[in-house]
Design an enzyme around this catalytic site. Structure first.
Site, PDB file in Angstrom:
ATOM      1  N   CYS A  42       0.651   2.082  -3.694  1.00 20.80           N
ATOM      2  CA  CYS A  42       1.011   3.055  -2.653  1.00 20.80           C
ATOM      3  C   CYS A  42       1.694   4.313  -3.191  1.00 20.80           C
ATOM      4  O   CYS A  42       1.358   5.436  -2.803  1.00 20.80           O
ATOM      5  CB  CYS A  42       1.907   2.399  -1.600  1.00 20.80           C
ATOM      6  SG  CYS A  42       3.278   1.450  -2.276  1.00 20.80           S
ATOM      7  N   HIS A  44       6.990   6.619   1.897  1.00 21.48           N
ATOM      8  CA  HIS A  44       7.553   6.834   0.562  1.00 21.48           C
ATOM      9  C   HIS A  44       7.719   8.336   0.335  1.00 21.48           C
ATOM     10  O   HIS A  44       6.809   9.117   0.624  1.00 21.48           O
ATOM     11  CB  HIS A  44       6.602   6.295  -0.512  1.00 21.48           C
ATOM     12  CG  HIS A  44       6.562   4.803  -0.608  1.00 21.48           C
ATOM     13  ND1 HIS A  44       7.339   3.965   0.162  1.00 21.48           N
ATOM     14  CD2 HIS A  44       5.821   3.982  -1.409  1.00 21.48           C
ATOM     15  CE1 HIS A  44       7.077   2.692  -0.167  1.00 21.48           C
ATOM     16  NE2 HIS A  44       6.163   2.683  -1.103  1.00 21.48           N
TER      17      HIS A  44
END
Lengths: 355, 355, 355, 355
Positions: free
Chosen positions: D150, D243
């Site tokens: 990710c 994130h």
């Protein structure tokens, strides 16, 4: 049906933004004007409002000029939605009403006035009849209609079916309220990080008193307060959106959790019958999971996200006569504020009070 | 006075670590053995325990070998403090008691046994007398003494002075409980981030039932439960340490907030009279500020940090007869668990039950 | 040694409170006066300051009258600690220095002035010599000494041993900074809840430029900036206290993680040699655990809680020549602000600059 | 175009649920089977999966029986989406590929195999050609295609336009990663509350190495790694989803922030050209506000919510040659995991690799 022209007062704050979001594509209303304090007036809405909602600010509203909050700015708007702070609302709203606008207000200034409806369309739609009394008595062309405090709305919506089906004598409510309830800058991060604050100014008074008026009976153009007694304790917790309330009830008639659950789940009312656009199909969702409702998921519950409340953990109370306990959680800014006012306005339009 | 040799069962978990912290320099007790599950046995304490308290792990304990939880491991320890999980405690604690140890347990397994004291030294020190009955009936050389559930301790300590001075008929309690109450791994961050969980397994039962035993009267070697009724609703909030509880009380005799405040502030009891080392000088601190108590500051309140509880917002309840409302906050791991057991052991020693 | 009379300017805010806490029992200094803005002046300190530190406000300071921030208020104080906001500091500090006070300032207003020491006592104690130059040039009886920005202090203290032992050419720093760094009301809970803010005004400029002055060489009464280059990216995260910084370094000379670790752990400097009361025995603690340092535990590290910084995860950087990476965490309000100024003042007194 | 039958392996976890959400109404794919571990197999999906996404679980999937993860369970599914944990994926995925399925995997097990495409459809769609090589070499009827970690996806998608337009020599990345990246139970609340954890197992290695393969050139059925060097430092912060990464870049050719901003904003690639259903119209959104991107708003950015990333604070780096700094934030579970695999599958179908 031609769209009704509307305006939003105090359009840049948290509740104001929710108003804009709910009204920008509204099938019945057409957003004609946005007002804010002098500091913002004259700016484009995109500049004036620090938008914090998801999805992003609607394109069509970005270039709208923010006007100063004044009668002139809302000329031509049949309905004026008010997200003004209490003190400003106190001055401005009566002038708007006098000038012929229907003011749908989220402010607390006039909620407890005897001739002002304190309205939850699913709960006391008949209280709208106070509008005629209000206009007469005050010699206004317009009128003010208010929605209750956010905590009260979520509570009373959950109480209503039980009140009707079983009667309620006493209610004890302990809340865990979201940060957004205090406005964008209301709670400092240093205050609430890894903490909670067991105090919210005037909130306990509001929940204890507004409830009686909302559930009260309209007789001879007056509301006689319901004979229910409410005691509340209000607390702020580190949650963005969604007020959660632990409720202890003494009922008139015995009801077991299953009966109460059915009473709540089955509940539909005037807004659902009328098919009002902001009315959720099912206003009260009962979540049977043993650790629900939780604000993170409950905050956008319902077919109109944020307009349904979620009830869970319905259980016998071991202390109160015909006692029941449950938890309810709902979106304090949508069902508890902006959406509440929009729903009020939809009821007003549906019921022909605009003509 | 020679120091009494003691051991801690389940020394690596959250409550276990607090035991170690409270006992490592204790003036009356000498820490002789630490036990834990097989996974940890054989390791140095520093390796076995992921220390999460401040200040850091005491140097003198780092090299202590962690032993398996067994009778052999605690040989020579007069008092055995138990931070075991319920199911393990159920098996292990009676064996330890039979073998002659005084087991001061934080586990719930034996709390409601008729011959086991459920003790808060400030509240029901006389219940210690059950120990003789227990030894007799079970033919044990040792005995088990328990402290209540963390939420119950904080509640009942706040109730005690009011119970004595004004009588309490009914109590409604709504809690906002800290993460540490569920153990280190008990609540996942994905569950509680920007959220709350309105459910804690068995917690409501415990608060509603343990309270009656603690406040009950000791007569003929039996505790007859107090005639108080308690209803509770228990909720987890994103706070590290410190349970906060909103309490609604129906008193026998009228008391205004000022009288209640004085009753609470003035309260001292047996541990204070005896000058027990872990007893805070003032067990109940009343904070008059309008937005207190808050767990971030209340969690280390008292002359023995974490052993005093803080009460605030004492006000009239508008619904209950002789009604009062207040908020109480206290450290769930110290006053509510490890410190509670240590205080129990200190009372036992003071009152001569070790001889 | 007679105690030196001192005063604190801006004593009610977050840094001001830490000053009070550090000075109230200080062995070398005697707290003579507290000042604040007009709004607070005239009140007792207990009323004026919303105390948010643990332990509670020291008893002996509660009744002290808060004075307005003026020269008159600090008469008789040899050292004046300044926790003033930048703009106020700009006006007030020179007047205080002119009037003969030694101003130990946490404000940024004069940090980069060529004749003002930007001091970390462990790093550049010799820069104190600028004080003579400053007095001469400005014809002041007193002088201003400053401590760097909180983020810079934590960074530079960690860089110093490596700078001395291996040389540093370039540093990249990415920060995760605590809420308290913005002052009590600086970050709204609605902004940071379940979020982070990748921007802190002027912080990147400060870390990139202050570092060069602090590590610079004093020659001919001037500091020539160090030939190190720094790039930083500064971010706010939902943590109460403790700034954490990810550092990437290009060294002059190769050093493996073990050598770097030893260089950091072994580091002691002038404050430790002099035994200054606020100097931690070991200013840099290396934590070898693979997931450290973490701000919750690092924020009170050291023999003087909050005055040591914690370094961890020292590893090779795969990209930079002689590259190293590590994480450092330290208390931004103690080591990074109030404690820094107090340490400066202790150095000044130790080195005879007060006479 | 007939819908392609697909299955989801590991359908009950966090990434699995996102798969279900993205696939349940997918215009090209038809969800035929859901598998999970033995514990869940045999249950209805509603029972097996603790759904934590908003909106609630789609009605049409609630009664689907969860099957054990086995070849038999996915018979008839042309594409098999894998949200399996690494160790299970290692065993299961090759068997599925051998049996003729196209496995679109989010697991890390085969990402770095020379003949397995590590794909971001906007970045290296040509790497799909490895599939033929893979089938040949391994004698499989099906094949495995993987998406990167990710953190890497969000990084590399932001790097790609700059890599193409200006060349990148070195990148330093410091991350602030969401809780969901560790899986639902990955981070305990006691670990991260009022804290951050500056360590995520293997994450730095992945970002530093996967990047080179993704940006590498396909020549002679092999990917030669890009000549870019990456150093990263990875940290967990208390944020649910999204994130955020601080990036420092050394470019081959000089680019000012405005040029970089245009390069990023203008970027569209194969998925946009092909009009793939899960491809956001604009994969990289540049937010010019000085305190953006923030994960709370960036996490659902884009015309396909969660599939666009947001870049902000593009500024000159003062240290690196042709240096640039910026912040990027993106949804780690959608763009960074489930959505990434779905996009891979859409590319595979579009490019005719299914036939």
């Amino acid at each position: 049906m031609a769209k009704t022209p509307v305006a939003v007062l105090g359009a840049t704050g948290m509740v104001g933004q929710r108003f804009v979001q709910l009204l920008v594509d509204h099938p019945w209303f057409e957003l004609k004007a946005l007002t804010a304090s002098k500091r913002s007036a004259g700016k484009r809405y995109e500049e004036a409002a620090k938008w914090f909602l998801r999805p992003p600010m609607p394109e069509e509203i970005k270039d709208t000029e923010v006007l100063p909050t004044s009668e002139k700015s809302v000329e031509g708007a049949d309905i004026v939605f008010s997200a003004l702070p209490t003190s400003t609302a106190k001055d401005v709203e009566p002038k708007m009403a006098e000038a012929g606008h229907l003011v749908a207000s989220n402010a607390s200034s006039y909620r407890m006035e005897p001739d002002v409806p304190l309205l939850i369309p699913e709960v006391n739609p008949d209280h709208l009849a106070l509008l005629d009394e209000q206009k007469d008595r005050r010699d206004w062309d317009g009128a003010i209609v208010t929605n209750p405090n956010c905590t009260t709305i979520i509570l009373v919506l959950a109480l209503k079916p039980l009140f009707d089906d079983f009667g309620i004598k006493r209610a004890f409510v302990s809340t865990m309220q979201a940060l957004s309830g205090a406005g964008y800058g209301g709670v400092k991060s240093m205050e609430i990080q890894d903490n909670l604050i067991p105090y919210i100014g005037k909130e306990e008074w509001k929940t204890e008193n507004e409830t009686l008026k909302i559930l009260g009976k309209l007789e001879d153009n007056k509301v006689s307060p319901a004979k229910i007694k409410v005691s509340s304790s209000c607390h702020r917790v580190p949650v963005l959106d969604g007020h959660t309330e632990a409720v202890f009830l003494e009922l008139e008639k015995k009801a077991n959790p299953k009966q109460a659950s059915k009473s709540l789940s089955d509940f539909v009312a005037r807004p659902q019958e009328l098919g009002m656009p902001t009315a959720p199909e099912q206003p009260i969702i009962v979540d049977e999971r043993n650790d629900r409702p939780q604000p993170r998921s409950a905050r956008f519950a319902g077919s109109i996200p944020g307009m349904a409340i979620v009830v869970g953990r319905i259980r016998k109370d071991p202390v109160l006569k015909n006692g029941l306990k449950f938890i309810v959680s709902g979106n304090n800014v949508i069902r508890g504020a902006a959406g509440a006012s929009v729903l009020n306005a939809e009821l007003i339009k549906s019921e022909g009070f605009l003509e």
